[in-house]
Motif scaffolding. Sequence first.
Motif, PDB file in Angstrom:
ATOM      1  N   HIS A  40       0.822  -1.212   0.000  1.00 37.92           N
ATOM      2  CA  HIS A  40       0.000   0.000   0.000  1.00 37.92           C
ATOM      3  C   HIS A  40       0.858   1.265   0.000  1.00 37.92           C
ATOM      4  CE1 HIS A  40      -3.402  -2.619   0.579  1.00 37.92           C
ATOM      5  NE2 HIS A  40      -2.797  -3.160   1.623  1.00 37.92           N
ATOM      6  N   ASN A  41       0.240   2.374  -0.383  1.00 38.26           N
ATOM      7  CA  ASN A  41       0.941   3.651  -0.485  1.00 38.26           C
ATOM      8  C   ASN A  41       0.889   4.411   0.843  1.00 38.26           C
ATOM      9  OD1 ASN A  41       1.566   3.237  -3.222  1.00 38.26           O
ATOM     10  ND2 ASN A  41      -0.418   4.057  -3.866  1.00 38.26           N
ATOM     11  N   ILE A  42       1.921   5.227   1.070  1.00 38.95           N
ATOM     12  CA  ILE A  42       2.028   6.008   2.294  1.00 38.95           C
ATOM     13  C   ILE A  42       2.124   7.486   1.931  1.00 38.95           C
ATOM     14  CG2 ILE A  42       3.469   6.494   4.313  1.00 38.95           C
ATOM     15  CD1 ILE A  42       4.393   3.570   4.170  1.00 38.95           C
ATOM     16  N   VAL A  43       1.374   8.303   2.660  1.00 41.86           N
ATOM     17  CA  VAL A  43       1.399   9.748   2.447  1.00 41.86           C
ATOM     18  C   VAL A  43       1.845  10.419   3.745  1.00 41.86           C
ATOM     19  CG1 VAL A  43       0.058  11.808   1.891  1.00 41.86           C
ATOM     20  CG2 VAL A  43      -0.435   9.642   0.725  1.00 41.86           C
ATOM     21  N   ILE A  44       2.856  11.301   3.617  1.00 42.27           N
ATOM     22  CA  ILE A  44       3.352  12.061   4.760  1.00 42.27           C
ATOM     23  C   ILE A  44       2.967  13.525   4.559  1.00 42.27           C
ATOM     24  CG2 ILE A  44       5.366  12.678   6.152  1.00 42.27           C
ATOM     25  CD1 ILE A  44       4.895   9.691   6.073  1.00 42.27           C
ATOM     26  N   LYS A  80      10.220  13.134  -7.358  1.00 41.91           N
ATOM     27  CA  LYS A  80       8.934  12.436  -7.315  1.00 41.91           C
ATOM     28  C   LYS A  80       8.380  12.277  -5.913  1.00 41.91           C
ATOM     29  CE  LYS A  80       9.505   9.819 -11.618  1.00 41.91           C
ATOM     30  NZ  LYS A  80       9.539   8.466 -12.228  1.00 41.91           N
ATOM     31  N   LEU A  81       9.204  12.513  -4.897  1.00 43.76           N
ATOM     32  CA  LEU A  81       8.723  12.393  -3.526  1.00 43.76           C
ATOM     33  C   LEU A  81       7.574  13.365  -3.283  1.00 43.76           C
ATOM     34  CD1 LEU A  81       9.229  10.965  -0.788  1.00 43.76           C
ATOM     35  CD2 LEU A  81      10.710  12.883  -0.186  1.00 43.76           C
ATOM     36  N   PHE A  82       7.613  14.526  -3.954  1.00 40.54           N
ATOM     37  CA  PHE A  82       6.562  15.531  -3.816  1.00 40.54           C
ATOM     38  C   PHE A  82       5.618  15.530  -5.018  1.00 40.54           C
ATOM     39  CE2 PHE A  82      10.092  16.844  -1.236  1.00 40.54           C
ATOM     40  CZ  PHE A  82       9.510  17.317  -0.078  1.00 40.54           C
ATOM     41  N   ASN A  83       5.806  14.564  -5.909  1.00 40.58           N
ATOM     42  CA  ASN A  83       4.998  14.525  -7.132  1.00 40.58           C
ATOM     43  C   ASN A  83       4.752  13.077  -7.541  1.00 40.58           C
ATOM     44  OD1 ASN A  83       3.658  15.208  -9.473  1.00 40.58           O
ATOM     45  ND2 ASN A  83       5.538  15.569 -10.654  1.00 40.58           N
ATOM     46  N   GLY A  84       3.815  12.435  -6.894  1.00 44.85           N
ATOM     47  CA  GLY A  84       3.471  11.055  -7.227  1.00 44.85           C
ATOM     48  C   GLY A  84       4.122  10.029  -6.331  1.00 44.85           C
ATOM     49  N   GLY A  89      10.364   0.003  -1.893  1.00 44.50           N
ATOM     50  CA  GLY A  89      11.180  -1.177  -2.159  1.00 44.50           C
ATOM     51  C   GLY A  89      10.416  -2.164  -3.006  1.00 44.50           C
ATOM     52  N   PRO A  90      11.051  -3.307  -3.379  1.00 47.53           N
ATOM     53  CA  PRO A  90      10.357  -4.338  -4.155  1.00 47.53           C
ATOM     54  C   PRO A  90       9.116  -4.832  -3.411  1.00 47.53           C
ATOM     55  CG  PRO A  90      12.703  -4.821  -3.949  1.00 47.53           C
ATOM     56  CD  PRO A  90      12.419  -3.693  -3.017  1.00 47.53           C
ATOM     57  N   GLU A  91       8.040  -5.002  -4.105  1.00 51.73           N
ATOM     58  CA  GLU A  91       6.772  -5.480  -3.553  1.00 51.73           C
ATOM     59  C   GLU A  91       6.145  -4.493  -2.569  1.00 51.73           C
ATOM     60  OE1 GLU A  91       7.166  -9.352  -1.880  1.00 51.73           O
ATOM     61  OE2 GLU A  91       8.255 -10.167  -3.583  1.00 51.73           O
ATOM     62  N   ALA A  92       6.772  -3.341  -2.383  1.00 47.61           N
ATOM     63  CA  ALA A  92       6.234  -2.328  -1.460  1.00 47.61           C
ATOM     64  C   ALA A  92       5.546  -1.229  -2.249  1.00 47.61           C
ATOM     65  CB  ALA A  92       7.352  -1.746  -0.605  1.00 47.61           C
ATOM     66  N   GLY A  93       4.761  -0.426  -1.551  1.00 49.28           N
ATOM     67  CA  GLY A  93       4.062   0.679  -2.189  1.00 49.28           C
ATOM     68  C   GLY A  93       4.957   1.896  -2.342  1.00 49.28           C
ATOM     69  N   ARG A  94       4.341   3.032  -2.603  1.00 53.29           N
ATOM     70  CA  ARG A  94       5.066   4.278  -2.809  1.00 53.29           C
ATOM     71  C   ARG A  94       4.863   5.202  -1.612  1.00 53.29           C
ATOM     72  NH1 ARG A  94       6.177   4.149  -8.302  1.00 53.29           N
ATOM     73  NH2 ARG A  94       6.880   6.312  -8.358  1.00 53.29           N
ATOM     74  N   ILE A  95       5.839   6.037  -1.363  1.00 54.00           N
ATOM     75  CA  ILE A  95       5.740   7.035  -0.303  1.00 54.00           C
ATOM     76  C   ILE A  95       5.832   8.418  -0.927  1.00 54.00           C
ATOM     77  CG2 ILE A  95       8.228   6.975   0.204  1.00 54.00           C
ATOM     78  CD1 ILE A  95       7.478   7.556   3.135  1.00 54.00           C
ATOM     79  N   SER A  96       4.998   9.332  -0.480  1.00 56.15           N
ATOM     80  CA  SER A  96       5.002  10.690  -1.015  1.00 56.15           C
ATOM     81  C   SER A  96       4.767  11.686   0.115  1.00 56.15           C
ATOM     82  CB  SER A  96       3.916  10.857  -2.085  1.00 56.15           C
ATOM     83  OG  SER A  96       2.627  10.619  -1.538  1.00 56.15           O
TER      84      SER A  96
END
Length: 454
Positions: A40-44, A80-84, A89-96
């Motif tokens: 899953h994705n994480i938003v900070i 991209k940390l502030f844009n998408g 990591g592999p099999e992990a989601g995205r952090i933004s």
Amino acid sequence: MIIICKGRSLPMAGEEKKSFVLDTNVILHDSSCIHHFQEHNIVIPISVLEELDQFKKGNETLNFHAREFLRALDALSGDKLFNGGVRIGPEAGRISVKLELEFHEDLSLNFPSHKHDHRILNTAYYLAKEDPKTPVILVTKDVNLRMKAKAMGLMAQDYTSDHVRDINTLYTGKRVAESIPKELIDHLYQKPYEIDSAEMEISPPLLSNEYLIMRNNKKSALARYDPISQILRRVDKNSAYNIIPRNAEQTFALNALLDPNIHLVSITGKAGTGKTLLALAAALETKRFYRQIFMARPVVPLSNRDMGYLPGDIPAKLDPYMQPLYDNLSVIQNQFSENEPPHRRISEMLEAHKLVIAPLSYIRGRSLVKIFFIVDEAQNLTPHEIKTIITRCGEGTKIVFTGDIYQIDHPYLDTLSNGLSYLIEKMQGQKIYAHISLEKGERSELAELASDLL
């Protein structure tokens, strides 16, 4: 729906990805939290980074987590940390990182926009409105913020990665075995005061250093399972520095405290069960094996206010928190008259700093070699703090954690998430670990009645 858990698991067929918005207190609780959300994705929210900036300096666990998280985030950084977002990591989601947005009119009627918590809530609310098809979940250890989120129709959860599974099944360290053959009980009272565990059918099998109350009508015996020799060895009621256990549970606790082969002990129980008193008595009894005795407890200010509001210098501010430890020491010292050597020895140890009573933060950075280390009120520690303390222990050190997992003063910990519960669940069955849960209060009849009824 996936509930936050440690480790990774493959997504179930047809399962949708979620966006988890993290509160500052989650990061300060566990700086590695971003690795525990599977695919899953994480938003900070950017306001979280602002809050973390205030915690960067210092030697407390909160400061460590703030620095570690910011370093980890910097290692992932890019445009991209502030844009998408970027992949963790592999099999992990995205952090933004989500920049500040104008305070939503739906929130402005009920929540003032200047508070950090409300700006985090605002970010989660915008995300949910922008993409209704993607579940947005606010993750916070602040129960009040979770209620506010739910009031606005948002999903909210506690961070449960290091929660124990079920407090009702938490290991107690002891068992009662009824209808034991009389000859087995009799055998425990004959040299070498032990029996082969294979002679008894116990299900589930006994764990390392688990204690047993064996009964057959009026006959009974106390025993402990030795994992190396796989025998049940009789446990006798021994005293420590003139402190005599008053029940079977206290006898078990003192047995573990006095055994040099058990390097880690945890004792839980409500007020008046004798946790701290037994630990201190055992430390004094076995002092010849250690360089020093350390007694410490975490400082959790009343109503979560900083200690600075209290009057006086540092010793004056800390004295109210340390007084219960001195009270236990006085109980032991007053077992002897002022002219007796054991009474004088305690005063001499305090003066020579062979017996040190201090806040945990003052002792945490010291070298723990050949130390009898007692950590009182350990239920107010996080799992990471428990791990940090234990990993500092050197050769010849014995560490004892005492506390009441149902009496927690920490604002973001509860019965399931505190470090003492976590320690018990993770360490049970280890050969150098013993745990005992004390249930019977021995302070006074009045104290026991108040503890049960009030």
